[in-house]
Design a protein around this motif. Structure first.
Motif, PDB file in Angstrom:
ATOM      1  N   TYR A 199       5.367  53.251 -71.179  1.00  0.00           N
ATOM      2  CA  TYR A 199       5.256  54.561 -70.541  1.00  0.00           C
ATOM      3  C   TYR A 199       3.804  54.998 -70.352  1.00  0.00           C
ATOM      4  O   TYR A 199       3.512  55.852 -69.521  1.00  0.00           O
ATOM      5  N   ILE A 200       2.877  54.434 -71.105  1.00  0.00           N
ATOM      6  CA  ILE A 200       1.482  54.852 -71.004  1.00  0.00           C
ATOM      7  C   ILE A 200       0.759  54.106 -69.893  1.00  0.00           C
ATOM      8  O   ILE A 200       0.132  54.709 -69.025  1.00  0.00           O
ATOM      9  N   HIS A 201       0.839  52.790 -69.881  1.00  0.00           N
ATOM     10  CA  HIS A 201       0.078  51.990 -68.923  1.00  0.00           C
ATOM     11  C   HIS A 201       0.870  51.622 -67.671  1.00  0.00           C
ATOM     12  O   HIS A 201       0.281  51.129 -66.710  1.00  0.00           O
ATOM     13  N   GLY A 202       2.182  51.839 -67.660  1.00  0.00           N
ATOM     14  CA  GLY A 202       2.964  51.606 -66.460  1.00  0.00           C
ATOM     15  C   GLY A 202       3.937  50.450 -66.565  1.00  0.00           C
ATOM     16  O   GLY A 202       4.068  49.795 -67.604  1.00  0.00           O
ATOM     17  N   ALA A 203       4.658  50.199 -65.449  1.00  0.00           N
ATOM     18  CA  ALA A 203       5.643  49.112 -65.313  1.00  0.00           C
ATOM     19  C   ALA A 203       6.824  49.258 -66.266  1.00  0.00           C
ATOM     20  O   ALA A 203       7.520  48.279 -66.539  1.00  0.00           O
ATOM     21  N   TYR A 204       7.080  50.473 -66.742  1.00  0.00           N
ATOM     22  CA  TYR A 204       8.173  50.657 -67.697  1.00  0.00           C
ATOM     23  C   TYR A 204       9.546  50.550 -67.030  1.00  0.00           C
ATOM     24  O   TYR A 204      10.553  50.309 -67.702  1.00  0.00           O
ATOM     25  N   LEU A 205       9.602  50.699 -65.706  1.00  0.00           N
ATOM     26  CA  LEU A 205      10.887  50.589 -65.021  1.00  0.00           C
ATOM     27  C   LEU A 205      11.441  49.175 -65.139  1.00  0.00           C
ATOM     28  O   LEU A 205      12.655  48.978 -65.287  1.00  0.00           O
ATOM     29  N   TRP A 206      10.545  48.183 -65.095  1.00  0.00           N
ATOM     30  CA  TRP A 206      10.999  46.797 -65.246  1.00  0.00           C
ATOM     31  C   TRP A 206      11.548  46.553 -66.647  1.00  0.00           C
ATOM     32  O   TRP A 206      12.511  45.796 -66.820  1.00  0.00           O
ATOM     33  N   LEU A 207      10.936  47.188 -67.645  1.00  0.00           N
ATOM     34  CA  LEU A 207      11.446  47.061 -69.017  1.00  0.00           C
ATOM     35  C   LEU A 207      12.844  47.665 -69.132  1.00  0.00           C
ATOM     36  O   LEU A 207      13.731  47.102 -69.785  1.00  0.00           O
ATOM     37  N   LEU A 208      13.030  48.828 -68.496  1.00  0.00           N
ATOM     38  CA  LEU A 208      14.340  49.477 -68.550  1.00  0.00           C
ATOM     39  C   LEU A 208      15.411  48.643 -67.849  1.00  0.00           C
ATOM     40  O   LEU A 208      16.581  48.664 -68.230  1.00  0.00           O
ATOM     41  N   LEU A 209      14.971  47.902 -66.822  1.00  0.00           N
ATOM     42  CA  LEU A 209      15.911  47.044 -66.095  1.00  0.00           C
ATOM     43  C   LEU A 209      16.100  45.690 -66.767  1.00  0.00           C
ATOM     44  O   LEU A 209      16.918  44.875 -66.327  1.00  0.00           O
ATOM     45  N   GLY A 210      15.326  45.446 -67.830  1.00  0.00           N
ATOM     46  CA  GLY A 210      15.432  44.184 -68.548  1.00  0.00           C
ATOM     47  C   GLY A 210      14.827  43.006 -67.810  1.00  0.00           C
ATOM     48  O   GLY A 210      15.246  41.860 -68.011  1.00  0.00           O
ATOM     49  N   LYS A 211      13.841  43.277 -66.941  1.00  0.00           N
ATOM     50  CA  LYS A 211      13.217  42.207 -66.157  1.00  0.00           C
ATOM     51  C   LYS A 211      11.724  42.145 -66.451  1.00  0.00           C
ATOM     52  O   LYS A 211      11.121  43.116 -66.895  1.00  0.00           O
ATOM     53  N   SER A 212      11.143  40.987 -66.206  1.00  0.00           N
ATOM     54  CA  SER A 212       9.696  40.836 -66.360  1.00  0.00           C
ATOM     55  C   SER A 212       8.990  41.447 -65.154  1.00  0.00           C
ATOM     56  O   SER A 212       9.577  41.560 -64.067  1.00  0.00           O
ATOM     57  N   VAL A 213       7.734  41.830 -65.333  1.00  0.00           N
ATOM     58  CA  VAL A 213       6.975  42.473 -64.261  1.00  0.00           C
ATOM     59  C   VAL A 213       6.599  41.423 -63.208  1.00  0.00           C
ATOM     60  O   VAL A 213       5.962  40.420 -63.536  1.00  0.00           O
ATOM     61  N   PRO A 214       6.971  41.610 -61.921  1.00  0.00           N
ATOM     62  CA  PRO A 214       6.610  40.640 -60.874  1.00  0.00           C
ATOM     63  C   PRO A 214       5.095  40.540 -60.715  1.00  0.00           C
ATOM     64  O   PRO A 214       4.365  41.518 -60.938  1.00  0.00           O
ATOM     65  N   ALA A 215       4.615  39.396 -60.324  1.00  0.00           N
ATOM     66  CA  ALA A 215       3.177  39.177 -60.162  1.00  0.00           C
ATOM     67  C   ALA A 215       2.580  40.137 -59.142  1.00  0.00           C
ATOM     68  O   ALA A 215       1.429  40.570 -59.285  1.00  0.00           O
ATOM     69  N   ALA A 216       3.356  40.495 -58.117  1.00  0.00           N
ATOM     70  CA  ALA A 216       2.853  41.404 -57.082  1.00  0.00           C
ATOM     71  C   ALA A 216       2.598  42.807 -57.613  1.00  0.00           C
ATOM     72  O   ALA A 216       1.875  43.592 -56.996  1.00  0.00           O
ATOM     73  N   CYS A 217       3.189  43.129 -58.756  1.00  0.00           N
ATOM     74  CA  CYS A 217       3.028  44.464 -59.341  1.00  0.00           C
ATOM     75  C   CYS A 217       1.950  44.505 -60.422  1.00  0.00           C
ATOM     76  O   CYS A 217       1.772  45.530 -61.084  1.00  0.00           O
ATOM     77  N   VAL A 218       1.267  43.404 -60.635  1.00  0.00           N
ATOM     78  CA  VAL A 218       0.180  43.348 -61.621  1.00  0.00           C
ATOM     79  C   VAL A 218      -1.146  43.462 -60.873  1.00  0.00           C
ATOM     80  O   VAL A 218      -1.516  42.573 -60.101  1.00  0.00           O
ATOM     81  N   LEU A 219      -1.861  44.569 -61.082  1.00  0.00           N
ATOM     82  CA  LEU A 219      -3.109  44.828 -60.373  1.00  0.00           C
ATOM     83  C   LEU A 219      -4.298  44.397 -61.223  1.00  0.00           C
ATOM     84  O   LEU A 219      -4.198  44.321 -62.454  1.00  0.00           O
ATOM     85  N   PRO A 220      -5.444  44.114 -60.585  1.00  0.00           N
ATOM     86  CA  PRO A 220      -6.579  43.553 -61.331  1.00  0.00           C
ATOM     87  C   PRO A 220      -7.160  44.454 -62.407  1.00  0.00           C
ATOM     88  O   PRO A 220      -7.699  43.970 -63.397  1.00  0.00           O
ATOM     89  N   SER A 221      -7.089  45.769 -62.217  1.00  0.00           N
ATOM     90  CA  SER A 221      -7.702  46.674 -63.192  1.00  0.00           C
ATOM     91  C   SER A 221      -6.985  48.010 -63.182  1.00  0.00           C
ATOM     92  O   SER A 221      -6.216  48.322 -62.254  1.00  0.00           O
ATOM     93  N   SER A 222      -7.247  48.812 -64.206  1.00  0.00           N
ATOM     94  CA  SER A 222      -6.668  50.148 -64.275  1.00  0.00           C
ATOM     95  C   SER A 222      -7.130  51.002 -63.106  1.00  0.00           C
ATOM     96  O   SER A 222      -6.362  51.788 -62.549  1.00  0.00           O
ATOM     97  N   MET A 223      -8.406  50.848 -62.718  1.00  0.00           N
ATOM     98  CA  MET A 223      -8.931  51.643 -61.615  1.00  0.00           C
ATOM     99  C   MET A 223      -8.271  51.258 -60.298  1.00  0.00           C
ATOM    100  O   MET A 223      -8.009  52.113 -59.448  1.00  0.00           O
ATOM    101  N   ALA A 224      -7.998  49.972 -60.107  1.00  0.00           N
ATOM    102  CA  ALA A 224      -7.290  49.548 -58.901  1.00  0.00           C
ATOM    103  C   ALA A 224      -5.900  50.189 -58.848  1.00  0.00           C
ATOM    104  O   ALA A 224      -5.446  50.655 -57.797  1.00  0.00           O
ATOM    105  N   GLN A 225      -5.224  50.221 -59.985  1.00  0.00           N
ATOM    106  CA  GLN A 225      -3.912  50.865 -60.060  1.00  0.00           C
ATOM    107  C   GLN A 225      -4.021  52.343 -59.681  1.00  0.00           C
ATOM    108  O   GLN A 225      -3.194  52.869 -58.927  1.00  0.00           O
ATOM    109  N   ASN A 226      -5.057  53.016 -60.175  1.00  0.00           N
ATOM    110  CA  ASN A 226      -5.234  54.442 -59.899  1.00  0.00           C
ATOM    111  C   ASN A 226      -5.495  54.704 -58.420  1.00  0.00           C
ATOM    112  O   ASN A 226      -4.934  55.636 -57.830  1.00  0.00           O
TER     113      ASN A 226
END
Length: 665
Positions: A566-593
């Motif tokens: 819940y703090i850094h993100g991608a928690y929806l994938w955890l709730l769905l019981g799936k691993s985070v897709p590579a396309a949803c992994v960004l290079p840095s926190s600032m890029a995500q922001n």
């Protein structure tokens, strides 16, 4: 970092400053006769004061600590937060938006939204902005409490319900109480005049640190040379595993133009220019009541418009004081013989207690499993070889808890970027100068806390309590409510400080908060101020959709090196019981922001425009006069000297900003 030992002269400077700012609050108490005096300063303050307060309100932990942290983590590209992400928006505010704010006689940004749209938009923005202010205040509180828990001699730990409370918790409450006293007594006026003092304290306190750091490194040319070594092997300093071109830390634009894989910030031109330079920048400087409030406290329209212009001058050159220290720290860490290490993230008292128990229960035979358990309990990156060595040493001859604490802390590989500034102060400042530099840090933290708390109490009192809960009460009633809200704001900020403690860079967490609040709000403002057809229903629904877009983007994405949650993100994938897709992994926190802000703005803009076209207008052109650009008589600058006119000054400053970008291209 080694513990800092303060001399009596350092304590004297710290205590004198604290007493002085509290004294300002008591001195101004006699002028606090109404809610307007307490919450808006009665619109009586000259432009040079509001101009310095305008920049100082932003000169808290976000700037002094967060920018140095980003300077170490991302290099000179951090200057984009100034030359792309601040100056153009400040100039736009002065030339185009202040006439609407000040001329409408609105006491706050949400009150302006009520005039332009309706009460729904005002209420939604008031709630979201109030949440943002306590988070921003909490960031400053967290940084200040960490600093004092490291500096001050009092060290104690108390275990309550399995959680270990230590000096960090004590200083968090103690410093909050100090800010509470001087804001409670002097209101916004106290905060503004204290911010002016803090501006000069910060400049005087940090300029010597930068000069001494540059001198030790060998000057700018040597600094660039050392940072080129870091860029090609960041793993040597635990700054990441990916190698970059030699200029990744020392060029502002070339690494970004080359693409996200060529710069440590992990961004390309679009998220930098659109996400930061347009959405986050204009969203913060043009709609954030914290800074706009300073300009609205000016004595007349001319002073209000000059406020952001005055602030833009020092703002343009502040990277030399707040970003350069982070770059110097990285260069020192790579230079042999300098005996300097980038500060590691501190293990929390509760986690340290678990780690010590893990070491004491481990044996060399099960060291590998023990190392994994320690890393899990600590929740930080740890050097396996160093942890195994601690286990081996303890099994040979039992180590004391204090020895284990030191050795385990030394094994942490995660960098605590927010500690860079303090580590340089420790390195360069002798007695006296140390007290001045630490007082500058104290000033910056208190500035961030006080500025956000004063914005919070105004928003709650005028835009929520008076507007929806208790209208038509006496002025004395609102004055008391404003004071009570100040106390509540401080308490909420303390809780947010604990949330902020999960991030090692203050800039990362605050930009995330801005993405949720300011990004969609700027789309609403842009349409509302420049398109008369924008309706209240369109603005309200668009704001909700924009904010929900931020939440959805955060729930789906995460950045490299962080853990989904819940703090850094991608928690929806955890709730769905799936691993985070590579396309949803960004290079840095600032890029995500930056991407989060871009999507939030675009969705809010599109839905606000579309729904506005599908719904009927509720306000006539006459009602929107003074609130929409095309329907408002153009201001005639009354400045007799051509160069003092806001539009001319803004043009000159914009040219200077372009030149700075070219110099560090």
């Amino acid at each position: 970092m080694q513990p800092i030992h303060l001399a009596w002269v350092d304590y004297t400077i710290l205590i004198a400053y604290t007493a002085f700012v509290i004294g300002i609050g008591f001195a101004l108490r006699k002028y606090m006769k109404s809610s307007s005096d307490f919450l808006t300063s009665g619109r009586s303050i000259p432009a040079w004061v509001t101009g310095l307060a305008f920049i100082s309100a932003n000169l808290g932990a976000l700037e002094v600590v967060g920018m140095a942290a980003s300077g170490a983590q991302y290099g000179v590209a951090t200057a984009h937060f100034y030359w792309v992400g601040a100056i153009p928006a400040m100039l736009f505010l002065a030339v185009f938006m202040m006439p609407f704010y000040y001329g409408s006689k609105a006491r706050s940004v949400p009150e302006y939204l009520n005039m332009r749209f309706d009460g729904r938009v005002r209420c939604f923005n008031s709630i979201s902005f109030a949440i943002m202010t306590v988070f921003a205040s909490g960031i400053s509180m967290d940084a200040l409490a960490r600093m004092l828990s490291f500096l001050m001699p009092w060290k104690a730990e108390y275990t309550i319900g399995g959680h270990v409370f230590g000096s960090y918790d004590f200083y968090l409450v103690f410093c909050s109480a100090i800010v509470l006293v001087y804001v409670l007594k002097g209101g916004l006026t106290s905060a503004i005049y204290t911010e002016v003092l803090q501006f000069f304290m910060i400049v005087l306190g940090f300029a010597p640190v930068v000069w001494l750091g540059l001198k030790e490194v060998g000057g700018w040319s040597v600094l660039k040379e050392k940072l080129s070594i870091v860029a090609q092997n960041p793993a040597a300093l635990s700054l990441g595993d990916k190698a970059y071109n030699a200029d990744a830390w020392t060029s502002a634009w070339k690494p970004i133009l080359a693409g996200p894989e060529h710069n440590p910030m992990g961004v390309s031109v679009f998220p930098m220019v659109f996400g930061l330079g347009f959405v986050l920048s204009f969203g913060y400087w043009c709609t954030n009541f914290l800074v706009v409030q300073r300009a609205m406290a000016a004595k007349n329209m001319s002073a209000a418009r000059r406020t952001p212009l005055i602030a833009a001058v020092p703002k343009m050159f502040f990277p030399a004081i707040v970003i350069l220290p982070g770059m110097l720290a990285v260069a020192l860490a790579i230079m042999p013989g300098k005996d300097y290490r980038l500060p590691p993230t501190t293990i929390s008292p509760t986690a340290m207690k678990l780690a010590i128990a893990d070491v004491q229960a481990a044996t060399p035979g099960n060291a590998s499993a023990a190392v994994d358990k320690i890393k899990t309990d600590v929740g930080l990156g740890m050097d396996p070889a160093k942890v195994a060595a601690v286990i081996q040493a303890n099994s040979t001859s039992a180590l004391s808890d204090d020895d284990l604490k030191v050795k385990l802390q030394d094994a942490v590989t995660d960098t605590y970027y927010n500690g860079v500034t303090l580590s340089l102060i420790e390195r360069y400042c002798p007695a006296g100068l140390l007290g001045l530099a630490l007082t500058a840090l104290l000033a910056s933290f208190m500035s961030g806390m006080a500025g956000n708390v004063t914005a919070f109490n105004t928003i709650w009192t005028y835009d929520l309590y008076q507007a929806y809960l208790k209208p038509n009460q006496t002025d004395r009633h609102y004055f008391v409510v404003g004071q009570a809200t100040t106390v509540i704001g401080i308490i909420l900020s303390i809780f947010c400080a604990y949330f902020s403690s999960h991030f090692n860079n203050a800039m990362n967490v605050i930009q995330l908060v801005f993405g949720f609040v300011n990004a969609p709000l700027f789309a609403t403002f842009l349409l509302g101020m420049f398109w008369a057809r924008t309706t209240g229903t369109g603005a309200f629904v668009g704001l909700i959709i924009g904010t929900c877009t931020s939440a959805l983007f955060h729930a789906l994405t995460i950045y490299t090196g962080s853990t989904a949650g819940y703090i850094h993100g991608a928690y929806l994938w955890l709730l769905l019981g799936k691993s985070v897709p590579a396309a949803c992994v960004l290079p840095s926190s600032m890029a995500q922001n930056f991407w989060l802000a871009s999507f939030a703005f675009i969705s809010c803009f599109i839905f606000t425009a579309g729904i506005s076209l599908a719904t009927a207008r509720t306000k006539t052109n006459e009602e929107l006069k003074g609130l929409v650009y095309s329907l408002t008589p153009k201001l005639k600058d009354d400045e007799q000297h051509f160069l003092l006119r806001p539009a001319v000054l803004a043009t000159i400053l914009l040219i200077c900003c372009v030149i700075m970008n070219i110099i560090f291209w």
